[in-house]
Design a protein around this motif. Structure first.
Motif, PDB file in Angstrom:
ATOM      1  N   THR A 107       0.849  -1.183   0.000  1.00  0.00           N
ATOM      2  CA  THR A 107       0.000   0.000   0.000  1.00  0.00           C
ATOM      3  C   THR A 107       0.891   1.242   0.000  1.00  0.00           C
ATOM      4  N   LYS A 108       0.293   2.403  -0.259  1.00  0.00           N
ATOM      5  CA  LYS A 108       1.053   3.646  -0.258  1.00  0.00           C
ATOM      6  C   LYS A 108       0.839   4.448   1.020  1.00  0.00           C
ATOM      7  N   TRP A 109      -0.411   4.726   1.352  1.00  0.00           N
ATOM      8  CA  TRP A 109      -0.697   5.577   2.493  1.00  0.00           C
ATOM      9  C   TRP A 109      -0.401   4.862   3.817  1.00  0.00           C
ATOM     10  N   ILE A 121      -9.933  11.238  -1.638  1.00  0.00           N
ATOM     11  CA  ILE A 121      -9.849  10.003  -2.423  1.00  0.00           C
ATOM     12  C   ILE A 121      -9.000   8.965  -1.694  1.00  0.00           C
ATOM     13  N   ASP A 122      -7.932   9.436  -1.037  1.00  0.00           N
ATOM     14  CA  ASP A 122      -7.086   8.519  -0.266  1.00  0.00           C
ATOM     15  C   ASP A 122      -7.897   7.843   0.827  1.00  0.00           C
ATOM     16  N   LEU A 132     -11.092   7.264   0.775  1.00  0.00           N
ATOM     17  CA  LEU A 132     -12.009   6.313   0.156  1.00  0.00           C
ATOM     18  C   LEU A 132     -11.308   5.006  -0.209  1.00  0.00           C
ATOM     19  N   LYS A 133     -10.024   5.085  -0.502  1.00  0.00           N
ATOM     20  CA  LYS A 133      -9.267   3.893  -0.882  1.00  0.00           C
ATOM     21  C   LYS A 133      -8.819   3.077   0.326  1.00  0.00           C
ATOM     22  N   THR A 134      -8.954   3.642   1.522  1.00  0.00           N
ATOM     23  CA  THR A 134      -8.429   3.005   2.720  1.00  0.00           C
ATOM     24  C   THR A 134      -8.970   1.603   2.965  1.00  0.00           C
ATOM     25  N   PHE A 154      -9.785  -0.733   0.947  1.00  0.00           N
ATOM     26  CA  PHE A 154      -9.098  -1.665   0.057  1.00  0.00           C
ATOM     27  C   PHE A 154      -7.651  -1.884   0.512  1.00  0.00           C
ATOM     28  N   ALA A 155      -7.014  -0.802   0.997  1.00  0.00           N
ATOM     29  CA  ALA A 155      -5.650  -0.925   1.520  1.00  0.00           C
ATOM     30  C   ALA A 155      -5.630  -1.806   2.763  1.00  0.00           C
ATOM     31  N   LYS A 167      -5.766  -5.386   1.816  1.00  0.00           N
ATOM     32  CA  LYS A 167      -4.458  -5.860   1.346  1.00  0.00           C
ATOM     33  C   LYS A 167      -3.553  -6.198   2.527  1.00  0.00           C
TER      34      LYS A 167
END
Length: 242
Positions: free
Chosen positions: A180-182, A224-225, A227-229, A231-232, A235
């Motif tokens: 993941t990135k964040w 947006i970050d 909202l993606k959390t 899914f992260a 993972k």
């Protein structure tokens, strides 16, 4: 003696880098090398960093021409650090965590013989912790999920952008690209646990409440970050939860 390298990832920071604060800190502290990693900035960041590098002896610059994000920039910088360092740390370029705080974390790592020191944004009497409400609220939900279902180490704040890590440990947990990135900070802890076990983590990782931490107006984490959390988190759970 310089025994710690602090990595500061920079992407389009020309207008918000507090150059004078960095100068003052470096002139008063000889235990640190500040390594600025330019992450493919499209503004004047690289020129600003070069001028700082020319003026101060314990400042180094890494220039990555392609933007790859904070997590990957720090990872690549860690793998390029000099063997002379005993510790590697990182903090945000906006100095939401102050340089004096990162110095305190290093001192704790050395005096308490810890391999992984985490800054923690805990609101306690006498501390100046200023966070936007929505970020604090969302961050608490994420942190609770992470520690309850993935880490299980009783860590309050996994995502604070101020950490000090013993170099040999850092090289092992930064070796592979992140899933993941964040939430890469969480992955560092999860990788440490996976490599060395829970007992090691309990003995060698320490969470230190910060005396000062201030959210900046120019935050780089978008809606947006958030909202993606989910899914992260999935993972992380699929790769590290046991």
């Amino acid at each position: 003696m310089v025994d710690c390298c602090i990595i500061i990832p920079c992407f389009n920071e020309a207008n918000r880098l507090d150059i004078e604060t960095f100068k003052t800190f470096q002139k008063q502290n000889n235990a640190f090398n500040l390594l600025f990693a330019n992450d493919g900035s499209t503004d004047n960041t690289f020129a600003v960093l070069n001028s700082l590098n020319e003026e101060l002896p314990n400042v180094s610059i890494l220039n990555f021409e392609t933007n790859s994000g904070k997590a990957e920039t720090i990872r690549k910088a860690v793998l390029q650090t000099n063997k002379k360092y005993n510790y590697i740390g990182y903090l945000d370029a906006d100095l939401s965590t102050s340089l004096s705080e990162i110095s305190r974390l290093l001192n704790i790592a050395k005096t308490k013989n810890k391999t992984f020191v985490l800054g923690s944004r805990v609101k306690v009497l006498g501390a100046s912790i200023k966070r936007k409400f929505y970020r604090h609220f969302f961050g608490r939900m994420v942190a609770t999920f992470i520690d309850s279902l993935i880490l299980k180490l009783d860590i309050y704040d996994t995502q604070c952008g101020a950490k000090i890590i013993k170099r040999d440990l850092a090289l092992s947990i930064f070796k592979e690209p992140f899933k993941t990135k964040w939430l890469f900070d969480v992955e560092l802890l999860a990788r440490t646990k996976k490599l060395h076990g829970k007992a090691y983590c309990k003995s060698n990782i320490i969470e230190v409440p910060l005396n000062q931490w201030h959210d900046t107006k120019d935050t780089r984490i978008s809606f947006i970050d958030f909202l993606k959390t989910p899914f992260a988190l999935l993972k992380l759970y699929s790769n590290y939860a046991k």
